[in-house]
Structure formats: C-alpha cells, structure tokens
Design a protein around this motif. Structure first.
Motif, PDB file in Angstrom:
ATOM      1  N   HIS A   1      41.977  33.974 -17.104  1.00  0.00           N
ATOM      2  CA  HIS A   1      43.376  33.633 -16.831  1.00  0.00           C
ATOM      3  C   HIS A   1      43.923  32.702 -17.915  1.00  0.00           C
ATOM      4  O   HIS A   1      45.036  32.902 -18.411  1.00  0.00           O
ATOM      5  N   THR A   2      43.148  31.717 -18.304  1.00  0.00           N
ATOM      6  CA  THR A   2      43.576  30.771 -19.339  1.00  0.00           C
ATOM      7  C   THR A   2      43.745  31.466 -20.686  1.00  0.00           C
ATOM      8  O   THR A   2      44.727  31.220 -21.398  1.00  0.00           O
TER       9      THR A   2
ATOM     10  N   ALA B   1      44.410  34.658 -21.184  1.00  0.00           N
ATOM     11  CA  ALA B   1      45.579  35.535 -21.090  1.00  0.00           C
ATOM     12  C   ALA B   1      46.876  34.734 -21.229  1.00  0.00           C
ATOM     13  O   ALA B   1      47.797  35.147 -21.951  1.00  0.00           O
ATOM     14  N   MET B   2      46.952  33.594 -20.561  1.00  0.00           N
ATOM     15  CA  MET B   2      48.159  32.766 -20.657  1.00  0.00           C
ATOM     16  C   MET B   2      48.334  32.228 -22.079  1.00  0.00           C
ATOM     17  O   MET B   2      49.449  32.172 -22.598  1.00  0.00           O
ATOM     18  N   SER B   3      47.238  31.866 -22.724  1.00  0.00           N
ATOM     19  CA  SER B   3      47.322  31.372 -24.098  1.00  0.00           C
ATOM     20  C   SER B   3      47.817  32.451 -25.047  1.00  0.00           C
ATOM     21  O   SER B   3      48.648  32.187 -25.922  1.00  0.00           O
TER      22      SER B   3
ATOM     23  N   LEU C   1      49.687  35.049 -24.241  1.00  0.00           N
ATOM     24  CA  LEU C   1      51.100  35.283 -23.944  1.00  0.00           C
ATOM     25  C   LEU C   1      51.985  34.189 -24.550  1.00  0.00           C
ATOM     26  O   LEU C   1      53.067  34.477 -25.075  1.00  0.00           O
ATOM     27  N   MET C   2      51.527  32.965 -24.485  1.00  0.00           N
ATOM     28  CA  MET C   2      52.298  31.869 -25.083  1.00  0.00           C
ATOM     29  C   MET C   2      52.352  32.014 -26.598  1.00  0.00           C
ATOM     30  O   MET C   2      53.384  31.729 -27.220  1.00  0.00           O
TER      31      MET C   2
END
Length: 93
Positions: free
Chosen positions: A28-29, A31-33, A35-36
């Motif tokens: 999850h981390t 993937a969020m990184s 995307l950012m």
C-alpha cells in the motif's frame, strides 16, 4: 510439553499474521508513493506548459524584458505555492 508446543505454534501463527499485514502495508505504501510521484511529475509538466504558454502569449503584449520578469515572478509564485503545500503536509504528520 503440550503448553510449550502450543505456545510455539501460537507464536508462529502470530508471526505469520503480522508478516501478512506487513506485506499488505508495504504494498500500500509503495503504491501510494508511486501515485504521488506520477502526480508530482504531471504537476511539474503542467506548470512548465503554463509558464511556456504565458510566455508566448505575453510576447505579443510586452517587450522581452517584461515577459522574462513576469515569467520569473510567476515561477517564483508557483514554487512558493508548492513549497507551502509541502511544508503544510509535512507538519500534519
């Protein structure tokens, strides 16, 4: 002996559950990184295109020195705005 065996089995079950949770949170981390990172690159490209478009639009209205001055001020404002957002997001953590 039975209590020791059950304790060891319980310990391994707990380790397995924590390992699954860790893997889920890491994915999850990551993937969020990613995307950012993509959003940041798109924002950078959009700001570059905005500055370029305004530069060519202002060439018809102002002398080159005025266009460079206005583009420098706009770039400083955009950079300051992004820096302000980053500082605010950093303080929320």
């Amino acid at each position: 002996m039975k209590v020791l065996t059950e304790s060891i089995i319980s310990l391994f079950d707990l380790a397995e559950a924590e390992g699954r949770l860790l893997r889920k949170k890491v994915l999850h981390t990551v993937a969020m990184s990613l995307l950012m990172l993509v959003a940041s690159l798109m924002l950078l490209a959009a700001m570059g295109l905005l500055v370029t478009a305004l530069y060519y639009a202002l060439l018809n209205l102002l002398p080159p020195a005025g266009v460079f001055l206005s583009m420098a001020l706009l770039s400083l404002l955009l950079a300051g705005g992004v820096l302000w957002i980053v500082i605010r997001l950093n303080h929320k953590q």
